[in-house]
Design an enzyme around this catalytic site. Structure first.
Site, PDB file in Angstrom:
ATOM      1  N   THR A 164       0.858  -1.183   0.000  1.00 31.25           N
ATOM      2  CA  THR A 164       0.000   0.000   0.000  1.00 31.25           C
ATOM      3  C   THR A 164       0.893   1.230   0.000  1.00 31.25           C
ATOM      4  OG1 THR A 164      -1.897  -0.997   1.120  1.00 31.25           O
ATOM      5  CG2 THR A 164      -1.566   1.291   1.568  1.00 31.25           C
ATOM      6  N   ARG A 192     -13.313  -7.990  -2.491  1.00 29.08           N
ATOM      7  CA  ARG A 192     -12.757  -7.853  -1.128  1.00 29.08           C
ATOM      8  C   ARG A 192     -12.317  -6.399  -0.899  1.00 29.08           C
ATOM      9  NH1 ARG A 192      -7.721  -5.882   1.065  1.00 29.08           N
ATOM     10  NH2 ARG A 192      -7.531  -6.729   3.149  1.00 29.08           N
ATOM     11  N   GLY A 194     -10.443  -3.843   2.001  1.00 30.49           N
ATOM     12  CA  GLY A 194      -9.655  -3.822   3.228  1.00 30.49           C
ATOM     13  C   GLY A 194      -9.872  -2.563   4.041  1.00 30.49           C
TER      14      GLY A 194
HETATM   15  N1  ASP Z   1      -4.023  -2.654   4.063  1.00 28.00           N
HETATM   16  C1  ASP Z   1      -4.097  -3.104   2.687  1.00 28.00           C
HETATM   17  C2  ASP Z   1      -5.278  -4.017   2.541  1.00 28.00           C
HETATM   18  O1  ASP Z   1      -5.561  -4.786   3.441  1.00 28.00           O
HETATM   19  C3  ASP Z   1      -2.864  -3.811   2.238  1.00 28.00           C
HETATM   20  C4  ASP Z   1      -1.571  -3.205   2.671  1.00 28.00           C
HETATM   21  O2  ASP Z   1      -1.527  -2.222   3.357  1.00 28.00           O
HETATM   22  O3  ASP Z   1      -0.527  -3.718   2.293  1.00 28.00           O
HETATM   23  O4  ASP Z   1      -5.884  -3.989   1.505  1.00 28.00           O
END
Ligand code: ASP
Length: 294
Positions: A164, A192, A194
């Site tokens: 991210t 999905r 997040g």
């Molecule tokens: N937090 C992000 C997600 O769960 C992924 C990440 O931060 O690497 O989609």
């Protein structure tokens, strides 16, 4: 006396030992220096965060924007959110497809609609309606992020690997803002969503703190994420570092890994993570510029 200003960036939690991150380090250093100069000239925290996250997305060096990887159905779906702590106001998109810059789509939701979060086809249609630049059908638009190869994506599809980008800023007028953008977890299910597009979880900014999270989004949602840090500070008077560490400890207790970057209203910053490293940088009116990977 100069008013404090500050910018912190992240390029995702998790670092693979032995991999060469020099390009990422150089990119974060360049953005931190440029962001510092822009804030010193009076750029708003919101514009700074929007610019920095846009640059991180466009670089293809991280798992966001051009660096994003497809879900199990072979399609890239992005999540992003941006928050202006001075009002407050926020905009977000989740499971959006085909936009070059998810953070710009999130900002457009904030500025051009009465809503905070648009999802899926509705978000994709909104971005088209507002004529935000599209990716189209060109798979070559995507670049594999540094340190991630297709074999890793295939091997890790069921292991909740992730990446991210995010930025938090304080401007000379004392305003805080935060933004986060992601391609999500590798091999995620279509649809999905997040923590990243959820104001109060993956991203938060109010009058005292701005935060951007990275890691296994499910555990950030279950831990209260960025909003938990802000609440610890607001209701408990907890210091910034102790609040970020407590939230990440809770993510760890729940079996998750990841990290958070934060800046408070006087320009202090905090990096907390329980992952093996977090690509991160800080620059501001207080203290030296930092670029750290491990
Ligand atoms: N937090 C992000 C997600 O769960 C992924 C990440 O931060 O690497 O989609």
């Amino acid at each position: 006396m100069t008013k404090p200003f500050a910018l912190a960036l992240h390029g995702g939690a998790g670092v693979t030992p032995g991999r060469d991150y020099r390009l990422v380090e150089a990119h974060l250093a360049e953005l931190a220096a440029a962001g510092r100069a822009r804030l010193a000239e009076g750029l708003s925290a919101l514009d700074c965060v929007d610019w920095a996250v846009g640059e991180l997305e466009a670089s293809g060096l991280y798992v966001a924007g051009r660096g994003a990887s497809p879900n199990r159905a072979g399609v890239v779906e992005f999540d992003a959110s941006i928050m202006d702590g001075s009002r407050p106001r926020a905009g977000a998109v989740c499971a959006i497809r085909n936009v070059q810059s998810p953070i710009r789509a999130a900002r457009a939701v904030m500025e051009l609609t009465p809503h905070v979060l648009l999802a899926g086809a509705g978000a994709t249609d909104f971005a088209r309606e507002k004529e935000l630049p599209e990716i189209g059908n060109d798979p070559a638009w995507f670049r594999m992020p540094v340190g991630v190869e297709q074999a890793d994506i295939d091997a890790e599809a069921d292991m909740l690997s992730h990446g991210t980008v995010g930025a938090v800023a304080l401007d000379v007028q004392g305003r805080l803002a935060a933004g986060t953008s992601t391609g999500g977890l590798f091999g995620k299910r279509p649809g999905r969503v997040g923590d990243t597009p959820l104001p109060g979880i993956g991203t938060w900014a109010d009058s005292q703190v701005a935060l951007s999270c990275t890691g296994i989004g499910e555990m950030f949602i279950l831990s209260g994420g960025a909003g938990d840090v802000a609440a610890r500070m607001r209701y408990g008077g907890e210091p910034l570092d102790s609040a970020t560490r407590a939230m990440i400890a809770r993510v760890g207790e729940l079996g998750g890994d990841g990290g958070v970057i934060a800046i408070d209203r006087v320009g202090n910053h905090s990096f907390a993570f329980n992952s093996g490293g977090m690509k991160r940088a800080f620059a501001g009116s207080r203290g030296p510029t930092e670029v750290l990977i491990a």
